[in-house]
Design a protein around this motif. Structure first.
Motif, PDB file in Angstrom:
ATOM      1  N   PHE A   1      12.844   7.449  -6.578  1.00 37.49           N
ATOM      2  CA  PHE A   1      14.006   7.993  -7.454  1.00 37.49           C
ATOM      3  C   PHE A   1      15.081   7.193  -7.047  1.00 37.49           C
ATOM      4  N   ARG A   2      15.437   6.483  -5.946  1.00 35.01           N
ATOM      5  CA  ARG A   2      16.367   5.471  -5.326  1.00 35.01           C
ATOM      6  C   ARG A   2      15.960   4.163  -5.968  1.00 35.01           C
ATOM      7  N   MET A   3      15.016   3.966  -6.557  1.00 37.30           N
ATOM      8  CA  MET A   3      14.608   2.491  -6.919  1.00 37.30           C
ATOM      9  C   MET A   3      15.259   2.204  -8.302  1.00 37.30           C
ATOM     10  N   ILE A   4      15.295   0.939  -8.498  1.00 37.56           N
ATOM     11  CA  ILE A   4      15.997   0.748  -9.799  1.00 37.56           C
ATOM     12  C   ILE A   4      15.081  -0.087 -10.670  1.00 37.56           C
ATOM     13  N   SER A   5      13.753  -0.126 -10.342  1.00 39.55           N
ATOM     14  CA  SER A   5      12.835  -0.976 -11.088  1.00 39.55           C
ATOM     15  C   SER A   5      12.165  -0.108 -12.085  1.00 39.55           C
TER      16      SER A   5
ATOM     17  N   LEU B   1      14.494  15.297   1.890  1.00 36.91           N
ATOM     18  CA  LEU B   1      13.796  13.898   1.304  1.00 36.91           C
ATOM     19  C   LEU B   1      12.245  13.568   1.973  1.00 36.91           C
ATOM     20  N   ALA B   2      11.868  14.536   2.928  1.00 36.06           N
ATOM     21  CA  ALA B   2      10.800  14.518   3.845  1.00 36.06           C
ATOM     22  C   ALA B   2       9.712  15.412   3.438  1.00 36.06           C
ATOM     23  N   LEU B   3      10.065  16.302   2.375  1.00 34.72           N
ATOM     24  CA  LEU B   3       8.916  17.284   1.977  1.00 34.72           C
ATOM     25  C   LEU B   3       8.183  16.946   0.818  1.00 34.72           C
ATOM     26  N   GLY B   4       8.304  15.803   0.443  1.00 29.98           N
ATOM     27  CA  GLY B   4       7.316  15.180  -0.737  1.00 29.98           C
ATOM     28  C   GLY B   4       7.892  15.547  -2.106  1.00 29.98           C
ATOM     29  N   ALA B   5       9.293  15.872  -2.274  1.00 27.17           N
ATOM     30  CA  ALA B   5       9.731  16.219  -3.603  1.00 27.17           C
ATOM     31  C   ALA B   5      10.029  14.540  -4.194  1.00 27.17           C
ATOM     32  N   MET B   6       9.757  14.507  -5.380  1.00 26.77           N
ATOM     33  CA  MET B   6       9.899  13.260  -5.999  1.00 26.77           C
ATOM     34  C   MET B   6      10.447  13.354  -7.230  1.00 26.77           C
TER      35      MET B   6
ATOM     36  N   VAL C   1       8.204   4.301 -14.329  1.00 27.74           N
ATOM     37  CA  VAL C   1       6.929   4.663 -14.944  1.00 27.74           C
ATOM     38  C   VAL C   1       6.196   5.566 -13.825  1.00 27.74           C
ATOM     39  N   ARG C   2       6.364   5.185 -12.752  1.00 30.53           N
ATOM     40  CA  ARG C   2       5.418   5.550 -11.543  1.00 30.53           C
ATOM     41  C   ARG C   2       5.868   7.274 -11.504  1.00 30.53           C
ATOM     42  N   THR C   3       7.149   7.521 -11.527  1.00 27.68           N
ATOM     43  CA  THR C   3       7.644   8.841 -11.416  1.00 27.68           C
ATOM     44  C   THR C   3       7.313   9.737 -12.787  1.00 27.68           C
ATOM     45  N   LEU C   4       7.041   9.207 -13.810  1.00 19.71           N
ATOM     46  CA  LEU C   4       6.501   9.849 -14.730  1.00 19.71           C
ATOM     47  C   LEU C   4       5.063  10.080 -15.120  1.00 19.71           C
ATOM     48  N   GLY C   5       4.412   9.639 -13.869  1.00 22.00           N
ATOM     49  CA  GLY C   5       3.006  10.197 -13.671  1.00 22.00           C
ATOM     50  C   GLY C   5       1.888   9.173 -13.724  1.00 22.00           C
TER      51      GLY C   5
ATOM     52  N   ALA D   1       0.788  -1.170   0.022  1.00 22.52           N
ATOM     53  CA  ALA D   1      -0.064  -0.072  -0.194  1.00 22.52           C
ATOM     54  C   ALA D   1       0.896   1.478   0.084  1.00 22.52           C
ATOM     55  N   PHE D   2       1.869   1.021   0.804  1.00 22.19           N
ATOM     56  CA  PHE D   2       2.796   2.544   0.676  1.00 22.19           C
ATOM     57  C   PHE D   2       3.588   2.602  -0.396  1.00 22.19           C
ATOM     58  N   LEU D   3       4.004   1.513  -1.357  1.00 16.84           N
ATOM     59  CA  LEU D   3       4.533   1.623  -2.717  1.00 16.84           C
ATOM     60  C   LEU D   3       3.457   2.165  -3.616  1.00 16.84           C
ATOM     61  N   GLU D   4       2.214   1.763  -3.393  1.00 17.76           N
ATOM     62  CA  GLU D   4       1.154   2.210  -4.447  1.00 17.76           C
ATOM     63  C   GLU D   4       1.056   3.760  -4.244  1.00 17.76           C
ATOM     64  N   GLN D   5       1.253   4.103  -3.032  1.00 12.59           N
ATOM     65  CA  GLN D   5       0.760   5.556  -2.743  1.00 12.59           C
ATOM     66  C   GLN D   5       2.109   6.674  -2.991  1.00 12.59           C
ATOM     67  N   GLY D   6       3.187   5.972  -3.181  1.00  9.99           N
ATOM     68  CA  GLY D   6       4.332   6.609  -3.763  1.00  9.99           C
ATOM     69  C   GLY D   6       5.094   6.996  -2.485  1.00  9.99           C
TER      70      GLY D   6
END
Length: 419
Positions: A262-266, A382-387, A271-275, A252-257
């Motif tokens: 940006f540190r993941m290699i998948s 890293l805690a400000l919601g910037a992605m 695709v998720r960070t592309l919106g 659920a955390f992963l789905e919510q972003g």
């Protein structure tokens, strides 16, 4: 079975004669020195101030917190974020997003370190696993060690900085590959211990099944089963229910972003960070995982040399899970160590530059973005919601594609001098 994978270039002596060595003792010494300085500096940083007054947590602190919960008989609390957060506070640690999703077996690994002071525990765990990883890498590719360390240098920095277990998983996969290269079923021992991170060893399960290497598979299953039984005996059967709940919560955390994508290699993170939505990103991830495992299967069916198959398996396995980080990429070094002779013998200078660039994008993108966020927002950036956009997965997919393309061609007559 040996007949399914054996090839004319399996002999290390033949491989060296085809590819030629890259002897870089100066580069090795420089990198070893840098790693030692970074490791000791981080250990000193974690030693002072003591745990009761720390203001910033790193991933290794999650290991210590989970280990302390083991000794308190409350390890189930680690698998739910709200109770883990309360545990952090009771131990004097600040509120930080540190979800715990490791299989119960890993709790037994971290528990002894929780008895030690923070800095010493970090030094023994990270320093010990780093030393093991470097020794394994040296055994896999003694002729190319300096170049290999340069290729994965960003992930070495990342893993030292956060105290994660990438060196441990890299060492286990490396040991498995050393045995697989000799068709030794004892490869099942380290593969079974990968129960601590089973998603990074999926390709090796496929390889064992397709090559009918039942002895390795049975040993791996036996070790994993024995480890699970020990965890159940020590921690209690209810720990598995808590673990499954923690995995669902993490999904659920992963789905919510909420994770630092940006540190993941998948491919999922890209695709998720592309919106795109989580469903679309997961569909793309499934396609990439299928293609990656398909390359492993195709390499086996084509009876490519053993070294190529297991090297490709190590690298392709990194593309299977949506939940894979830059600190998991020491395994990439293992794969490249096995593939180095063939890449040396088949690549052009431009392609070798591409290999280096793609490896650095995969292993260094998260590090670069973390630095950029800190410059812009400070320590709390890293805690400000910037992605930021995640590009590590693009680098890794591109690298696997390039490796596959290169392996399909015959070796060049002229041997290049640099990887």
């Amino acid at each position: 079975m040996r007949t399914a994978l054996a090839g004319a270039s399996d002999d290390p002596a033949v491989a060296r004669s085809v590819a030629g060595p890259i002897r870089s003792p100066l580069l090795q010494r420089v990198i070893f020195s840098l790693l030692f300085v970074l490791l000791v500096t981080k250990a000193i940083e974690l030693t002072w101030p003591p745990l009761g007054r720390i203001t910033v947590l790193i991933d290794f602190d999650a290991f210590l917190i989970a280990g302390r919960l083991v000794w308190r008989g409350e390890v189930e609390q680690a698998y739910h974020f709200t109770t883990l957060l309360l545990a952090q506070r009771t131990l004097g640690a600040p509120d930080t997003f540190l979800p715990w999703t490791y299989p119960p077996v890993f709790n037994l690994v971290v528990a002894p370190f929780a008895l030690l002071p923070r800095g010493l525990a970090y030094l023994l765990f990270t320093g010990g696993t780093l030393a093991a990883y470097l020794m394994v890498l040296r055994r896999l590719a003694p002729q190319h060690l300096g170049a290999l360390l340069a290729l994965v240098f960003p992930t070495l920095i990342v893993t030292i900085a956060c105290g994660q277990n990438g060196f441990l998983s890299g060492s286990l996969i490396g040991l498995a590959c050393l045995h697989l290269a000799r068709h030794d079923p004892r490869a099942g021992l380290p593969l079974g211990l990968m129960a601590i991170k089973p998603h990074l060893a999926v390709g090796f399960a496929l390889q064992a099944a397709m090559t009918r290497d039942w002895r390795t598979a049975l040993i791996a299953a036996g070790v994993a089963g024995a480890s699970a039984a020990l965890a159940t005996l020590v921690l209690g059967p209810s720990v598995w229910r808590a673990f499954l709940g923690g995995v669902a919560e993490a999904g659920a955390f992963l789905e919510q972003g909420l994770y630092p994508l940006f540190r993941m290699i998948s491919a999922y993170a890209v695709v998720r960070t592309l919106g795109a939505s989580a469903a679309v990103a997961m569909a793309v991830q499934a396609c990439v995982a299928f293609l990656a495992l398909g390359l492993v299967a195709l390499a086996i069916r084509r009876r490519m040399p053993t070294r190529q198959v297991i090297g490709l398996t190590a690298v392709a396995s990194l593309l299977v899970s949506p939940y894979a980080y830059d600190y998991d990429l020491p395994i990439l070094g293992v794969g490249l160590a096995l593939l180095a002779p063939d890449l040396m013998a088949r690549t052009t200078a431009r392609e070798r530059t591409a290999v280096f660039t793609l490896a650095w994008i995969a292993s260094g993108w998260g590090l670069a973005m973390t630095g950029a966020l800190r410059v812009r927002y400070g320590e709390e950036g890293l805690a400000l919601g910037a992605m930021p956009l995640s590009l590590a997965g693009v680098g890794l997919v591109g690298l696997v594609g390039l490796i596959w393309r290169v392996l399909q061609r015959p070796p060049a007559q002229a041997v290049p001098e640099m990887l």
